[in-house]
Design an enzyme around this catalytic site. Structure first.
Site, PDB file in Angstrom:
ATOM      1  N   ASN A  75     -10.528  -2.796  -6.812  1.00  0.00           N
ATOM      2  CA  ASN A  75      -9.688  -1.847  -7.566  1.00  0.00           C
ATOM      3  C   ASN A  75     -10.261  -1.476  -8.938  1.00  0.00           C
ATOM      4  OD1 ASN A  75      -6.463  -3.114  -6.356  1.00  0.00           O
ATOM      5  ND2 ASN A  75      -7.692  -1.398  -5.621  1.00  0.00           N
ATOM      6  N   ASP A 130       0.830  -1.208   0.000  1.00  0.00           N
ATOM      7  CA  ASP A 130       0.000   0.000   0.000  1.00  0.00           C
ATOM      8  C   ASP A 130       0.867   1.261   0.000  1.00  0.00           C
ATOM      9  OD1 ASP A 130      -2.285   1.495   0.011  1.00  0.00           O
ATOM     10  OD2 ASP A 130      -2.744   1.185   2.132  1.00  0.00           O
TER      11      ASP A 130
HETATM   12  C1  FPP Z   1      -1.523   0.307  -3.437  1.00  0.00           C
HETATM   13  O1  FPP Z   1      -1.160   1.623  -3.656  1.00  0.00           O
HETATM   14  C2  FPP Z   1      -1.079  -0.584  -4.474  1.00  0.00           C
HETATM   15  C3  FPP Z   1      -1.907  -1.173  -5.390  1.00  0.00           C
HETATM   16  C4  FPP Z   1      -3.356  -0.966  -5.452  1.00  0.00           C
HETATM   17  C5  FPP Z   1      -1.405  -2.077  -6.409  1.00  0.00           C
HETATM   18  C6  FPP Z   1      -0.104  -2.740  -6.160  1.00  0.00           C
HETATM   19  C7  FPP Z   1       0.457  -3.071  -7.476  1.00  0.00           C
HETATM   20  C8  FPP Z   1       1.750  -3.058  -7.814  1.00  0.00           C
HETATM   21  C9  FPP Z   1       2.835  -2.774  -6.878  1.00  0.00           C
HETATM   22  C10 FPP Z   1       2.158  -3.285  -9.223  1.00  0.00           C
HETATM   23  C11 FPP Z   1       1.707  -4.559  -9.884  1.00  0.00           C
HETATM   24  C12 FPP Z   1       1.923  -5.815  -9.118  1.00  0.00           C
HETATM   25  C13 FPP Z   1       2.757  -6.846  -9.433  1.00  0.00           C
HETATM   26  C14 FPP Z   1       2.730  -8.109  -8.631  1.00  0.00           C
HETATM   27  C15 FPP Z   1       3.700  -6.783 -10.570  1.00  0.00           C
HETATM   28  P1  FPP Z   1      -2.297   2.700  -3.764  1.00  0.00           P
HETATM   29  O2  FPP Z   1      -2.470   3.034  -5.188  1.00  0.00           O
HETATM   30  O3  FPP Z   1      -3.545   2.228  -3.095  1.00  0.00           O
HETATM   31  O4  FPP Z   1      -1.640   3.868  -2.972  1.00  0.00           O
HETATM   32  P2  FPP Z   1      -2.383   4.976  -2.106  1.00  0.00           P
HETATM   33  O5  FPP Z   1      -3.190   4.269  -1.059  1.00  0.00           O
HETATM   34  O6  FPP Z   1      -1.260   5.765  -1.549  1.00  0.00           O
HETATM   35  O7  FPP Z   1      -3.232   5.761  -3.065  1.00  0.00           O
END
Ligand code: FPP
Length: 248
Positions: A66, A18
Site C-alpha cells: 500500500n 476491500d
Molecule cells: C481497501 O480499499 C482498504 C484498504 C486498503 C485499507 C483498509 C483500511 C481501513 C478500513 C481504515 C483503517 C483501518 C483500521 C483498522 C482502523 P481500497 O482502497 O483498496 O478500495 P478499492 O479497491 O475499491 O480501491
C-alpha cells in the site's frame, strides 16, 4: 447473541477489507470518504465479532504494497489508523480486547510505531477477544523473515537443517501465538488473497462477499458465519459425515 444460533463459531476470523475506493467512486465522493466510512465498519465489526463469540479477529489494515499508493492516500490511511488507536484504544481496553500487530516493524515511521506498541502493551493481558491488526503486512515478507531467523539458528548450530519443520516456521511468524484463521472473508467481489496470511490460510474457509467494505454490516458478518457453519472442514482427512456413514 440475537439472531445467531449456529452449531459452530470460527475461533479466528480474518478479513480483507476491500472496496473503500469503489464505494466512494460509486457515490462521486473522494476515496478518503470511503476509508473514513471503512473505519466505522471496523468498529461495528469488532463489536459484532466479540458478541458472536469469535476469539481472534484479524483485519488487513495496510499492506506492505500500500506504500505505492499516492502519498496523500497513504497519509489518509495512516492518519485513520493513528486516530483509531488514539480514540478507540480506551474503549477497546475497557471491553477487555487485546490488540496485536502483525507486519514488518523494521524502519516503521516514528509517528506510527510507538502508537502500535502502546496499543499492544496497554491491552496485553486482556482476554475477551484478540484484535489483530495487520499493518505494513505482506505474507511473503513475513515468511522470509521467519526463514531468516531459522537460517541464523542453523548457522549458530542450535538447530540442524534436517530438523526444520512446518511448526518451526509457524513459531517464527508474526502470528506465532495466534491460531490459524478458520474463516477468511474478503469484501468487494475480488477473490484473491493478495499476500495475506498465505502460510496460515492452509486450511481456512473462504467467503467472498460482493459488497464493498463500507457496506459490510452485522447482517453480512452473520451471513459469513452461517456459510462457515455449513461447510464441511476435512483438513485433508475424511468428512465427519463420511466417517459416520462408513462406521455406521
Ligand atoms: C481497501 O480499499 C482498504 C484498504 C486498503 C485499507 C483498509 C483500511 C481501513 C478500513 C481504515 C483503517 C483501518 C483500521 C483498522 C482502523 P481500497 O482502497 O483498496 O478500495 P478499492 O479497491 O475499491 O480501491
Amino acid at each position: 447473541m440475537a439472531n445467531l444460533d449456529l452449531p459452530v463459531i470460527p475461533e479466528h476470523v480474518a478479513i480483507i477489507m476491500d472496496g473503500n475506493g469503489r464505494w466512494a467512486k460509486q457515490r462521486g465522493l473522494p476515496r478518503t470518504i470511503g476509508h473514513n466510512k471503512g473505519v466505522e465498519t471496523v468498529r461495528e465489526t469488532v463489536r459484532a465479532a466479540g458478541e458472536a463469540g469469535v476469539k481472534y479477529l484479524t483485519l488487513f489494515a495496510f499492506s506492505s504494497e500500500n506504500w505505492s499508493r499516492p502519498e496523500s492516500e497513504v497519509e489518509d490511511l495512516l492518519g485513520l489508523l493513528r486516530r483509531f488507536i488514539r480514540r478507540d484504544l480506551a474503549d477497546l481496553h475497557r471491553e477487555n480486547i487485546r490488540i496485536r500487530i502483525i507486519g514488518e516493524r523494521e524502519n516503521l515511521r516514528s509517528d506510527i510505531l510507538p502508537l502500535l506498541l502502546e496499543a499492544e502493551e496497554t491491552t496485553r493481558n486482556n482476554t475477551a477477544m484478540t484484535l489483530v491488526i495487520a499493518f505494513n503486512y505482506g505474507s511473503r515478507n513475513e515468511i522470509a523473515r521467519a526463514v531468516a531467523k531459522i537460517a541464523k539458528e542453523v548457522q549458530a548450530g542450535s538447530i540442524k537443517p534436517d530438523e526444520v519443520s512446518p511448526e518451526m516456521i509457524s513459531e517464527r511468524l508474526d502470528t506465532a501465538d495466534i491460531p490459524d484463521p478458520d474463516l477468511i472473508i474478503r469484501t468487494s467481489g475480488e477473490e484473491r488473497l493478495s499476500n495475506f496470511l498465505l502460510w496460515q490460510a492452509a486450511y481456512s474457509e473462504f467467503v467472498f462477499l460482493p459488497c464493498y467494505w463500507p457496506d459490510f454490516d452485522r447482517q453480512q458478518f452473520h451471513d459469513a458465519l452461517r456459510i462457515f457453519a455449513s461447510r464441511d472442514r476435512r483438513f485433508g482427512g475424511l468428512s465427519q459425515l463420511t466417517t459416520t456413514a462408513v462406521v455406521g
